[in-house]
Design a protein around this motif. Structure first.
Motif, PDB file in Angstrom:
ATOM      1  N   THR A  30       0.784  -0.995   0.042  1.00 47.86           N
ATOM      2  CA  THR A  30      -0.010  -0.082  -0.109  1.00 47.86           C
ATOM      3  C   THR A  30       0.843   1.358  -0.163  1.00 47.86           C
ATOM      4  O   THR A  30       1.927   1.163   0.636  1.00 47.86           O
ATOM      5  CB  THR A  30      -0.924  -0.192   1.333  1.00 47.86           C
ATOM      6  OG1 THR A  30      -1.843   1.246   0.913  1.00 47.86           O
ATOM      7  CG2 THR A  30      -0.295  -0.033   2.651  1.00 47.86           C
ATOM      8  N   ALA A  32       1.635   4.587   1.280  1.00 47.29           N
ATOM      9  CA  ALA A  32       1.009   5.665   2.410  1.00 47.29           C
ATOM     10  C   ALA A  32       1.385   6.909   2.054  1.00 47.29           C
ATOM     11  O   ALA A  32       2.019   7.751   3.058  1.00 47.29           O
ATOM     12  CB  ALA A  32       1.746   4.977   3.775  1.00 47.29           C
ATOM     13  N   GLU A  38      -4.474   5.782   2.775  1.00 52.89           N
ATOM     14  CA  GLU A  38      -3.556   5.174   3.372  1.00 52.89           C
ATOM     15  C   GLU A  38      -2.451   6.182   3.720  1.00 52.89           C
ATOM     16  O   GLU A  38      -2.375   7.066   2.957  1.00 52.89           O
ATOM     17  CB  GLU A  38      -2.859   3.877   2.662  1.00 52.89           C
ATOM     18  CG  GLU A  38      -2.679   4.092   1.262  1.00 52.89           C
ATOM     19  CD  GLU A  38      -3.753   3.574   0.412  1.00 52.89           C
ATOM     20  OE1 GLU A  38      -4.505   2.692   1.163  1.00 52.89           O
ATOM     21  OE2 GLU A  38      -4.176   4.114  -0.730  1.00 52.89           O
ATOM     22  N   SER A  39      -1.807   6.448   4.977  1.00 54.24           N
ATOM     23  CA  SER A  39      -0.618   7.008   5.215  1.00 54.24           C
ATOM     24  C   SER A  39       0.042   6.410   6.384  1.00 54.24           C
ATOM     25  O   SER A  39      -0.547   5.469   6.841  1.00 54.24           O
ATOM     26  CB  SER A  39      -1.170   8.572   5.741  1.00 54.24           C
ATOM     27  OG  SER A  39      -2.312   8.564   6.704  1.00 54.24           O
ATOM     28  N   VAL A  46       0.846   1.711   8.820  1.00 50.90           N
ATOM     29  CA  VAL A  46       0.232   2.223   7.672  1.00 50.90           C
ATOM     30  C   VAL A  46      -1.340   2.269   8.242  1.00 50.90           C
ATOM     31  O   VAL A  46      -1.871   1.472   9.113  1.00 50.90           O
ATOM     32  CB  VAL A  46       0.344   1.280   6.565  1.00 50.90           C
ATOM     33  CG1 VAL A  46      -0.952   1.492   5.567  1.00 50.90           C
ATOM     34  CG2 VAL A  46       1.321   1.274   6.154  1.00 50.90           C
ATOM     35  N   ASP A  50      -8.095   2.333   3.627  1.00 50.70           N
ATOM     36  CA  ASP A  50      -7.844   1.136   3.094  1.00 50.70           C
ATOM     37  C   ASP A  50      -7.189   0.114   4.145  1.00 50.70           C
ATOM     38  O   ASP A  50      -7.398  -1.283   4.219  1.00 50.70           O
ATOM     39  CB  ASP A  50      -6.468   1.231   1.942  1.00 50.70           C
ATOM     40  CG  ASP A  50      -7.404   1.689   0.457  1.00 50.70           C
ATOM     41  OD1 ASP A  50      -8.634   1.495   0.625  1.00 50.70           O
ATOM     42  OD2 ASP A  50      -6.794   1.977  -0.215  1.00 50.70           O
ATOM     43  N   ALA A  51      -6.476   0.607   5.044  1.00 50.28           N
ATOM     44  CA  ALA A  51      -5.784  -0.282   6.280  1.00 50.28           C
ATOM     45  C   ALA A  51      -6.810  -0.957   6.886  1.00 50.28           C
ATOM     46  O   ALA A  51      -6.972  -1.987   7.245  1.00 50.28           O
ATOM     47  CB  ALA A  51      -4.913   0.818   6.905  1.00 50.28           C
ATOM     48  N   LEU A  67       0.371  -4.835   6.652  1.00 49.75           N
ATOM     49  CA  LEU A  67       0.632  -3.937   5.675  1.00 49.75           C
ATOM     50  C   LEU A  67       1.849  -3.075   5.533  1.00 49.75           C
ATOM     51  O   LEU A  67       2.700  -3.038   6.366  1.00 49.75           O
ATOM     52  CB  LEU A  67      -0.266  -2.547   5.978  1.00 49.75           C
ATOM     53  CG  LEU A  67      -2.044  -3.016   5.513  1.00 49.75           C
ATOM     54  CD1 LEU A  67      -2.499  -4.032   6.353  1.00 49.75           C
ATOM     55  CD2 LEU A  67      -2.819  -1.770   5.493  1.00 49.75           C
ATOM     56  N   ASN A  69       4.188  -0.397   3.467  1.00 55.52           N
ATOM     57  CA  ASN A  69       4.289   0.930   2.539  1.00 55.52           C
ATOM     58  C   ASN A  69       5.320   0.698   1.612  1.00 55.52           C
ATOM     59  O   ASN A  69       6.425   0.131   1.857  1.00 55.52           O
ATOM     60  CB  ASN A  69       4.984   2.075   3.506  1.00 55.52           C
ATOM     61  CG  ASN A  69       4.849   3.461   2.469  1.00 55.52           C
ATOM     62  OD1 ASN A  69       4.135   3.534   1.914  1.00 55.52           O
ATOM     63  ND2 ASN A  69       5.712   4.490   3.370  1.00 55.52           N
ATOM     64  N   ALA A  89      -4.300  -0.206  -2.274  1.00 56.28           N
ATOM     65  CA  ALA A  89      -4.050   1.200  -2.304  1.00 56.28           C
ATOM     66  C   ALA A  89      -4.923   2.260  -3.353  1.00 56.28           C
ATOM     67  O   ALA A  89      -4.209   2.705  -4.203  1.00 56.28           O
ATOM     68  CB  ALA A  89      -2.530   1.217  -2.950  1.00 56.28           C
TER      69      ALA A  89
END
Length: 247
Positions: A30, A32, A38-39, A46, A50-51, A67, A69, A89
């Motif tokens: 994903t 981030a 996602e961040s 993450v 989405d997470a 997960l 990044n 993502a």
């Protein structure tokens, strides 16, 4: 050690290994830099829509996930070479992408928006003719820009993340950014001093995000679809959606 004891020990070791392997979490690639999807939080974990969605799907689908990044450019490469089992993502389902990956059932409806400065007179995509536009490399926004400008147009400036593209707009390096509605709306909410506004061109099609697995991995895809259907049925999806996008 008696022969029977040796055999028993080997069987126990084999079962332990098999159980450990069976419980190995699926790695989820994903990118981030795409809040609120996602961040990274302060612990470099993450987080985002989405997470939360992947953890909920996994719980209902009978598996676990980890997960990771991953730069956008490496997401599908990692899936192809086995470094990642899943990509979650905010990936738009397209026929071109279906050639190389298999997608889950759609889980989010999106569309492209144009971001410009508050004083801009741009009101539609056609108004960008002769102006420079920033996109994230390989995204649907990039595809839209290519259709409008041409694939090799010098008026398209590509960046590794939407955040960098938006920073380029704020610094005056481009006249507009084309990107997914969810991420640019979130950016404007969290950066009220950016002096940016959104333009919705009616020619932009609706898009749907899907969770991707390696082409032909039907078993994993079935688990994901099972989990996704379950969280939609029991209200979990709606609660996660409301957390990030409101009702």
């Amino acid at each position: 050690m008696p022969r029977f004891s040796q055999l028993a020990a080997l069987l126990v070791a084999g079962l332990t290994f098999a159980t450990a392997y069976a419980e190995r979490p699926y790695t989820v690639g994903t990118e981030a830099t795409f809040a609120p999807f996602e961040s990274l939080n302060e612990k470099q974990e993450v987080v985002g829509f989405d997470a939360d969605l992947m953890h909920a799907i996994a719980a209902k689908g009978g598996f676990s996930v980890k997960l990771i990044n991953t730069p956008w450019e490496g997401l599908f490469v990692g899936l192809a070479n086995g470094d990642r089992d899943i990509v979650a993502a905010a990936v738009t389902i397209t026929e071109e992408r279906r050639k190389t990956v298999d997608f889950s059932e759609p889980y989010f409806e999106a569309k492209q928006l144009i971001v410009v400065g508050n004083g801009s007179k741009v009101a539609k995509l056609a108004d960008l003719k002769g102006r420079k536009v920033a996109v994230q490399t390989g995204t649907t926004g990039d595809i839209v820009a290519q259709k409008h400008y041409g694939k090799t147009s010098p008026d398209i400036k590509r960046f590794e993340s939407i955040v960098l593209a938006l920073q380029e707009l704020r610094s005056g390096g481009v006249d507009a950014v084309i990107a997914d509605n969810g991420v640019v709306r979130n950016y404007l909410v969290n950066n009220p001093g950016a002096k940016l506004k959104l333009v919705d061109d009616p020619s932009f099609d609706k898009e749907h995000y899907g969770i991707a697995v390696k082409k032909g991995n039907k078993a994993l895809l079935a688990k994901i679809n099972k989990g996704l259907a379950a969280i939609k049925a029991d209200g979990s999806y709606d609660r996660i959606y409301a957390k990030y996008f409101g009702k």
